[in-house]
Design a protein around this motif. Structure first.
Motif, short mmCIF file in Angstrom:
data_model
loop_
_atom_site.label_atom_id
_atom_site.label_comp_id
_atom_site.label_asym_id
_atom_site.label_seq_id
_atom_site.Cartn_x
_atom_site.Cartn_y
_atom_site.Cartn_z
N GLN A 179 0.85 -1.19 0.00
CA GLN A 179 0.00 0.00 0.00
C GLN A 179 0.89 1.24 0.00
O GLN A 179 2.07 1.17 0.32
CB GLN A 179 -0.92 0.00 1.23
N ASN A 180 0.29 2.37 -0.31
CA ASN A 180 1.12 3.56 -0.48
C ASN A 180 1.21 4.46 0.74
O ASN A 180 1.90 5.48 0.70
CB ASN A 180 0.64 4.38 -1.69
N ASP A 181 0.50 4.12 1.82
CA ASP A 181 0.60 5.00 2.99
C ASP A 181 0.16 4.28 4.26
O ASP A 181 -0.52 3.25 4.23
CB ASP A 181 -0.25 6.26 2.80
N LEU A 182 0.56 4.84 5.39
CA LEU A 182 0.29 4.26 6.71
C LEU A 182 -1.16 4.40 7.13
O LEU A 182 -1.65 3.60 7.93
CB LEU A 182 1.19 4.91 7.75
N VAL A 183 -1.85 5.42 6.61
CA VAL A 183 -3.26 5.58 6.97
C VAL A 183 -4.06 4.37 6.48
O VAL A 183 -4.90 3.82 7.21
CB VAL A 183 -3.82 6.88 6.39
N THR A 184 -3.79 3.94 5.26
CA THR A 184 -4.48 2.76 4.73
C THR A 184 -4.18 1.53 5.57
O THR A 184 -5.07 0.72 5.86
CB THR A 184 -4.06 2.52 3.27
N ILE A 185 -2.92 1.37 5.99
CA ILE A 185 -2.55 0.23 6.83
C ILE A 185 -3.31 0.27 8.15
O ILE A 185 -3.86 -0.72 8.63
CB ILE A 185 -1.03 0.21 7.07
N ALA A 238 -13.48 6.24 3.87
CA ALA A 238 -14.02 7.04 2.76
C ALA A 238 -13.82 8.53 3.01
O ALA A 238 -13.47 9.28 2.08
CB ALA A 238 -15.50 6.72 2.58
N ALA A 239 -14.01 8.96 4.26
CA ALA A 239 -13.84 10.38 4.58
C ALA A 239 -12.40 10.82 4.39
O ALA A 239 -12.14 11.99 4.08
CB ALA A 239 -14.29 10.64 6.02
N LEU A 240 -11.46 9.89 4.58
CA LEU A 240 -10.04 10.20 4.40
C LEU A 240 -9.55 9.90 2.99
O LEU A 240 -8.35 10.02 2.70
CB LEU A 240 -9.22 9.41 5.43
N GLY A 241 -10.46 9.47 2.12
CA GLY A 241 -10.09 9.20 0.74
C GLY A 241 -9.31 7.92 0.56
O GLY A 241 -8.54 7.79 -0.41
N LYS A 242 -9.51 6.94 1.44
CA LYS A 242 -8.78 5.67 1.37
C LYS A 242 -9.74 4.53 1.04
O LYS A 242 -10.92 4.55 1.40
CB LYS A 242 -8.08 5.36 2.70
N ILE A 307 -15.69 13.60 11.42
CA ILE A 307 -16.82 12.68 11.50
C ILE A 307 -16.84 12.01 12.87
O ILE A 307 -15.84 12.04 13.60
CB ILE A 307 -16.80 11.61 10.39
N ASP A 308 -17.97 11.41 13.21
CA ASP A 308 -18.11 10.74 14.49
C ASP A 308 -18.18 9.23 14.28
O ASP A 308 -18.73 8.75 13.28
CB ASP A 308 -19.38 11.23 15.19
N LEU A 309 -17.60 8.49 15.21
CA LEU A 309 -17.69 7.04 15.23
C LEU A 309 -18.36 6.66 16.55
O LEU A 309 -17.68 6.29 17.53
CB LEU A 309 -16.30 6.39 15.13
N SER A 337 2.77 15.12 16.57
CA SER A 337 3.47 15.26 15.29
C SER A 337 3.10 14.14 14.32
O SER A 337 3.11 14.34 13.10
CB SER A 337 4.98 15.26 15.52
N HIS A 338 2.75 12.97 14.86
CA HIS A 338 2.35 11.87 13.99
C HIS A 338 1.03 12.20 13.30
O HIS A 338 0.85 11.92 12.11
CB HIS A 338 2.21 10.58 14.80
N LEU A 339 0.09 12.75 14.05
CA LEU A 339 -1.20 13.11 13.47
C LEU A 339 -1.03 14.21 12.43
O LEU A 339 -1.73 14.23 11.42
CB LEU A 339 -2.17 13.55 14.56
N GLU A 340 -0.10 15.13 12.67
CA GLU A 340 0.17 16.17 11.68
C GLU A 340 0.74 15.56 10.40
O GLU A 340 0.39 15.96 9.29
CB GLU A 340 1.13 17.20 12.27
N ALA A 341 1.62 14.55 10.57
CA ALA A 341 2.18 13.86 9.41
C ALA A 341 1.10 13.10 8.67
O ALA A 341 1.05 13.06 7.44
CB ALA A 341 3.30 12.93 9.84
N VAL A 342 0.19 12.49 9.44
CA VAL A 342 -0.91 11.73 8.84
C VAL A 342 -1.83 12.68 8.07
O VAL A 342 -2.33 12.33 6.99
CB VAL A 342 -1.69 10.99 9.95
N ARG A 343 -2.05 13.87 8.57
CA ARG A 343 -2.90 14.85 7.87
C ARG A 343 -2.32 15.12 6.47
O ARG A 343 -3.05 15.23 5.48
CB ARG A 343 -2.99 16.13 8.68
N GLU A 344 -1.01 15.20 6.39
CA GLU A 344 -0.37 15.43 5.09
C GLU A 344 -0.55 14.23 4.17
O GLU A 344 -0.72 14.38 2.97
CB GLU A 344 1.12 15.72 5.30
N LEU A 345 -0.50 13.00 4.76
CA LEU A 345 -0.69 11.80 3.96
C LEU A 345 -2.10 11.71 3.40
O LEU A 345 -2.32 11.06 2.38
CB LEU A 345 -0.37 10.55 4.79
N SER A 346 -3.03 12.32 4.12
CA SER A 346 -4.44 12.21 3.72
C SER A 346 -4.85 13.34 2.79
O SER A 346 -5.97 13.43 2.38
CB SER A 346 -5.33 12.21 4.96
#
Length: 346
Positions: A179-185, A238-242, A307-309, A337-346
């Motif tokens: 896969q191309n990113d950690l968010v998908t994983i 879906a909200a994150l485009g994954k 979004i809410d879960l 900082s990880h969440l900030e990096a994840v925001r860029e990945l998304s």
């Protein structure tokens, strides 16, 4: 290839058996040392199920000894990973590759950050799940239930992705999808949501140390709960485009099963003789690992996506109340900082 495995539980032992059966060298490091005493005394590791045989993995007695290997696999609960990573970092070199099996809470970003402090960059491979299922009968006896057909992986940094994929295949076989990113994983790991439903619906069994079959008790009500949790996870993706697989894809890819309900798929596993024992303690990783390190990161991603879960959020709150703990605050891997990096990945 020489592989060092951090951890000495069922999955770690299963990896040792798999690697040795494929002609590689394998050494195990138990940070506490408790689970490798028998191996040090010369006892063999006995495997049954998907892999059969007796094996003799080496025993490592320190992080520096583990780092003698070419590839290091982290196969231990997420609540122990920061300690292991911090112990390993001083001994890692550019020649190493690190695999995080059952990647949770963006642990790969924590490791990459620690490596950057030393001016190092090496392949850190995140798996969305384990390459096999396994249960321990004792410290030296395991039963391997299944070798998964597909494990999704991502590599940090991404420019080393092909190298990381080749290493995984060479060690563990043709079962990996890049896969191309950690968010998908992160969104592809179904264990936290499934274990949430199992824990909430069977917590007194945990607490009373009952002997019970997990899949036998995957009734339609529990199955529907898992399916509803899965819909929340898919909506977050879906909200994150994954694009990620559903719980039904998981059963097909991991076990070769198809069906219309989780309860029905679990019944098929029971008919095959593939039931597994449910947890017999409230100190189970189903809660202590998967809630703070699996579910809390999903809630943080949901906040980021706006979004809410509700089922995930309520489940964390209910289990926090049951345990008298604040699971939202117990994650020591996930940094801002990880969440900030994840925001860029998304």
């Amino acid at each position: 290839m020489k592989v060092g495995i951090a951890g000495a539980g069922a999955i770690a032992m299963g990896y040792a058996a798999l690697l040795l059966s494929r002609g590689h060298e394998a050494g195990i490091w138990s940070p506490s040392g408790n689970r490798t005493v028998d191996l040090l005394d010369g006892k063999s590791l006995k495997a049954t199920g998907a892999i059969e045989g007796e094996f003799h993995p080496a025993v490592c007695q320190s992080a520096s000894e583990l780092a003698d290997a070419d590839v290091i696999v982290l196969a231990l609960p997420a609540y122990g990973q920061r300690f292991v990573i911090d112990a390993l970092v001083p001994h890692l070199q550019n020649r190493h590759t690190v695999v995080i099996s059952g990647h949770l809470s963006f642990a790969s970003l924590y490791l990459a950050g620690r490596l950057a402090e030393r001016g190092l960059q090496l392949p850190v491979i995140a798996w969305n799940t384990t390459a096999l299922t396994c249960k321990s009968q004792s410290f030296t006896e395991i039963r391997i239930g299944a070798l998964r057909k597909i494990v999704s992986i991502a590599v940090v940094p991404t420019r080393m992705a092909d190298q990381g994929l080749e290493i995984c295949i060479a060690l563990f076989g043709e079962r990996f999808a890049l896969q191309n990113d950690l968010v998908t994983i992160t969104l592809s790991n179904l264990n936290p949501q499934s274990h949430l439903a199992i824990a909430l619906c069977n917590l007194t069994r945990f607490e009373r140390a009952e002997v019970w079959g997990q899949r036998e008790n995957m009734t339609p009500t529990v199955g529907r709960f898992i399916e509803a949790l899965d819909q929340e996870r898919l909506s977050l993706a879906a909200a994150l485009g994954k694009t990620v697989g559903s719980v039904f894809d998981h059963y097909r890819n991991s076990f070769g099963l198809s069906g219309q309900s989780v309860a029905g798929l679990s019944a098929q596993q029971v008919e095959r003789g593939a039931d597994v024992a449910g947890p017999k303690t409230i100190d189970s990783r189903y809660v202590l690992e998967d809630v703070p390190f699996g579910l809390v990161p999903l809630l943080r991603l949901a906040e980021m996506a706006g979004i809410d879960l509700p089922l995930h959020r309520s489940g964390v709150a209910i289990l926090s109340a049951c345990y008298g703990r604040d699971f939202m605050s117990e994650n020591d891997l996930l940094l801002k900082s990880h969440l900030e990096a994840v925001r860029e990945l998304s």
